[in-house]
Structure formats: structure tokens, C-alpha cells
Design an enzyme around this catalytic site. Structure first.
Site, short mmCIF file in Angstrom:
data_model
loop_
_atom_site.label_atom_id
_atom_site.label_comp_id
_atom_site.label_asym_id
_atom_site.label_seq_id
_atom_site.Cartn_x
_atom_site.Cartn_y
_atom_site.Cartn_z
CG HIS A 59 -0.55 1.24 7.28
ND1 HIS A 59 0.42 0.72 8.12
CD2 HIS A 59 0.11 2.08 6.44
CE1 HIS A 59 1.60 1.24 7.80
NE2 HIS A 59 1.44 2.07 6.79
CD GLU A 60 -1.11 2.39 2.77
OE1 GLU A 60 -0.64 3.54 2.66
OE2 GLU A 60 -0.40 1.40 3.04
CD GLN A 120 3.34 5.82 2.66
OE1 GLN A 120 2.36 5.28 2.16
NE2 GLN A 120 4.36 5.12 3.15
CB CYS A 174 5.24 2.10 7.13
SG CYS A 174 4.75 3.60 6.28
CG LEU A 175 6.54 1.01 1.07
CD1 LEU A 175 5.96 1.31 -0.30
CD2 LEU A 175 7.65 -0.04 0.97
N GLY A 184 0.83 -1.19 0.00
CA GLY A 184 0.00 0.00 0.00
C GLY A 184 0.87 1.24 0.00
CG HIS A 239 0.39 6.84 5.47
ND1 HIS A 239 1.52 7.27 6.12
CD2 HIS A 239 0.59 5.52 5.22
CE1 HIS A 239 2.38 6.25 6.26
NE2 HIS A 239 1.82 5.17 5.73
NI NI Z 1 2.66 3.25 5.57
#
Ligand code: NI
Length: 167
Positions: free
Chosen positions: A133-134, A51, A91-92, A46, A137
Site C-alpha cells: 500500500h505504501e 501523502q 488510508c489516511l 503507514g 503511494h
Molecule cells: Ni495510504
């Protein structure tokens, strides 16, 4: 398409609140294509526009094993969060860190697809975690923010050390 640079925690831009998309045009669809390419390349399941330093309510998700089931959510709204699950999240924007986070087991999300059509999705398990989670963000929240202060401090120290090593 293009790969987009991903902001790293604790970059303050990860705390920005994303604005709703008012016009779903080719530039939005191009951004979605670039976000998808960036997510697949990373690889991740995701990615939120936040991000990649675009503060619009857009997320891409693909939790399929074959990596061929892209979900793009524009202006997503969560409702009907039920049950509880706790899974390890990464998380990226927080590379190399994996921690358990408590989430709802099941969620309903209303959103617009890349053609501007309203859609509703009921998700559970990993997909429900990924959606929560997304969407966090988009509200300026990283999964680390759900952890204890002690864990957050450890993570900040570890990431600062990594940054020194790679600098
Ligand atoms: Ni993330």
C-alpha cells in the site's frame, strides 16, 4: 518534531511519482521523525512521503500492537511477490473509506535504513499489505485506484459530500 498536513484524495499531488533519496542526511531523518509522529497521531499504520507532499521515496510503517516498532524504508524495492490475500484497507488520505483490495501474501523488500545501510525484509500478512500500500503511494497510486470504476465514483461522491459538510 512536527505534525505534517496529510493530502486528501483526490488531490492531484497524490499522483506524483516520488524520486529516490540520493543523500541520507539529518533533513531526511527529521522528515522520517515528523512522518512517524504524524502517522502515530492520526492514528495510522503507514504513511508515505507522497501523502505529506514530499515526493521522495520514503515510507514509515508500524503494524505492531504496542506502536513501538517503527520501520522506515528509504528507496524501497519490492521483489518476490507471492501468494494472494484480500483484506480491508483504509488510508489516511481517504478518511472513512475501507474497501477490500487484493494483494500478494508475501513480499521481499530491499531498502536503505535511516543510517543509509542496505536492508532486506521478508514480510507477510498485514505487514506485506502495508508495504504494498505504501509503496503504491510512491508511484502515485492510492488504494482506491485498485477498485472498480463504480466504487471509485461512489467514494469520490462520498468524500465530496464530507468536504461540503466540514467546509
Ligand atoms: Ni495510504
Amino acid at each position: 518534531m512536527a505534525l505534517l498536513p496529510i493530502l486528501r484524495f483526490p488531490d492531484p499531488r497524490l499522483k506524483k511519482i516520488a524520486a529516490p533519496v540520493t543523500n541520507i542526511d539529518d533533513s531526511v531523518r527529521r522528515l522520517i521523525a515528523d512522518m512517524a509522529e504524524t502517522m502515530y497521531e492520526a492514528p495510522g499504520i503507514g504513511l508515505a512521503a507522497t501523502q505529506v507532499d514530499v515526493h521522495k521515496q520514503i515510507v514509515v510503517i508500524d503494524v505492531s500492537e504496542d506502536r513501538n516498532d517503527l520501520l522506515a524504508l528509504i528507496n524501497p524495492r519490492l521483489e518476490g511477490l507471492t501468494g494472494q490475500q484480500e483484506g480491508e484497507e483504509g488510508c489516511l488520505s481517504v478518511p472513512g473509506i475501507f474497501e477490500k483490495v487484493e494483494r500478494a501474501e508475501r513480499v521481499t523488500v530491499h531498502y536503505l535504513d535511516p543510517e543509509g545501510q542496505p536492508q532486506t525484509l521478508v514480510a507477510e500478512g498485514l505487514l506485506a499489505v502495508c508495504i504494498q500500500h505504501e509503496l503504491d503511494h510512491l508511484n502515485g497510486t492510492v488504494f482506491v485506484d485498485h477498485l472498480s470504476q463504480l466504487k471509485q465514483t461512489r467514494i469520490r461522491n462520498k468524500l465530496a459530500k464530507q468536504a461540503r459538510v466540514t467546509a
